[in-house]
Every structure is written in structure tokens, then in C-alpha cells.
Design an enzyme around this catalytic site. Sequence first.
Site, mmCIF file in Angstrom:
data_model
loop_
_atom_site.group_PDB
_atom_site.id
_atom_site.type_symbol
_atom_site.label_atom_id
_atom_site.label_comp_id
_atom_site.label_asym_id
_atom_site.label_seq_id
_atom_site.Cartn_x
_atom_site.Cartn_y
_atom_site.Cartn_z
ATOM 1 N N HIS A 64 0.820 -1.201 0.000
ATOM 2 C CA HIS A 64 0.000 0.000 0.000
ATOM 3 C C HIS A 64 0.856 1.255 0.000
ATOM 4 C CE1 HIS A 64 -2.979 -2.637 2.428
ATOM 5 N NE2 HIS A 64 -3.110 -2.851 1.135
ATOM 6 N N LYS A 73 5.309 7.307 7.801
ATOM 7 C CA LYS A 73 4.837 6.515 8.931
ATOM 8 C C LYS A 73 6.008 5.977 9.723
ATOM 9 C CE LYS A 73 2.788 3.372 5.652
ATOM 10 N NZ LYS A 73 1.830 2.390 5.307
ATOM 11 N N TYR A 133 1.084 1.800 13.704
ATOM 12 C CA TYR A 133 1.516 2.786 12.728
ATOM 13 C C TYR A 133 1.317 4.176 13.328
ATOM 14 C CZ TYR A 133 -0.217 -1.110 9.830
ATOM 15 O OH TYR A 133 -0.496 -2.334 9.301
ATOM 16 N N ASP A 169 -6.498 -6.026 -1.742
ATOM 17 C CA ASP A 169 -5.151 -6.502 -2.048
ATOM 18 C C ASP A 169 -5.168 -7.571 -3.138
ATOM 19 O OD1 ASP A 169 -4.151 -4.724 -0.213
ATOM 20 O OD2 ASP A 169 -3.805 -6.223 1.348
#
Length: 184
Positions: A64, A73, A133, A169
Amino acid sequence: MRIEPSQLSGVITFVPQPHHDDRGLFTRTFDAQIFDEWAGSTTAATFVQDSQSRSLRGVIRGLHGRSGAGEAKLVRCARGAVHDVLVDARPQSPTFGRHEVFLLDDIEFRHLYVPPGMLHGFQALSDIADVCYRIDRPHDPTEDLAVAHDDPDLGIAWPLPPTLLSPRDAAAGSWAELVTHLRG
């Protein structure tokens, strides 16, 4: 906290130094001062959202990324272990198109700084893996990017057979399609 460079431009890992005693352990999971000393700015203050995912052994999440300004991140595995993969999707980067693999687990507590413009994915290696995250922008689903985890052009070696993919996905496009899109 120890800082380790990566082979990918702008990627770095932070390795906490846990204190162990008879009760268990204590470790710092984030230190804005150390982060900002590395970044040479007050970047730590730009993190606006913390998120967590839980995955079962063999699950792959990713690859992603975000279009537009991208998304920075700080990623860590709070429980279990994951095979974490970054792909450099920044066309002007000297490491564009290359990927690197990291082991994130609840033993060494490595934190992976992912700069904007990277694709990120992981596979759960333990029965349960909790991944945390810290993100620098609110999520905007209109900017979501996804590339197939098994794209032959990337050649990523996943350690386990995939047990489950999200519908998103499973339908992800190819690296070649993303490159065409990025180079517009």
C-alpha cells in the site's frame, strides 16, 4: 535508542534499548527528540494519527501507498513478528523500484521510519501479529495506491504461503501500471 540506516533512501530503523528485570521489561516506543535529531527538524510533531492492525499467521497486508504528498509513517510490531517490506515508489529517488525487507517483532522492538512515496506491506510470521503505525496525515481513501504483493517485476520473496488477502489486495494492480501512473 540506536539508529540504523537502510539501503533505501530516507528509510531508517530505530532500535529501542529495553530494560529487562524480574517483572519483564520496559522500553520507550517513541522519542520525539531522538527522531527530530535524526530528521534535522521537528518532524515528530507532524504525526497526527496512531493506528493498529492485528493479523493472523500468513496474512499479507499490502503493498500500500498514497498518491499526492504521500504519507510518512513510523511502523512497529507490538506483538508477534512480521516480514515487513518497503518498495521505493518515488520516481526521482536513487533507489526507485528497489525493495528492502525488515524483521519487525516484539523481541527487538525495531521501529521503521517509512518516508512518503514508499509502498509498504507485511506478512504475519507469528500466530498473531499486532502492527502499530504512527502516520503524518489523516487517511484519504481517494489517494490509496496498491500493488500486488506477488508482482513478478518486484520479485518479493514472502516467507510463508499467503493465507488471506483483503479483496482490495487481491485486486491490486501491477508495479508496471503504477510506474506508468507515477511518470504520467
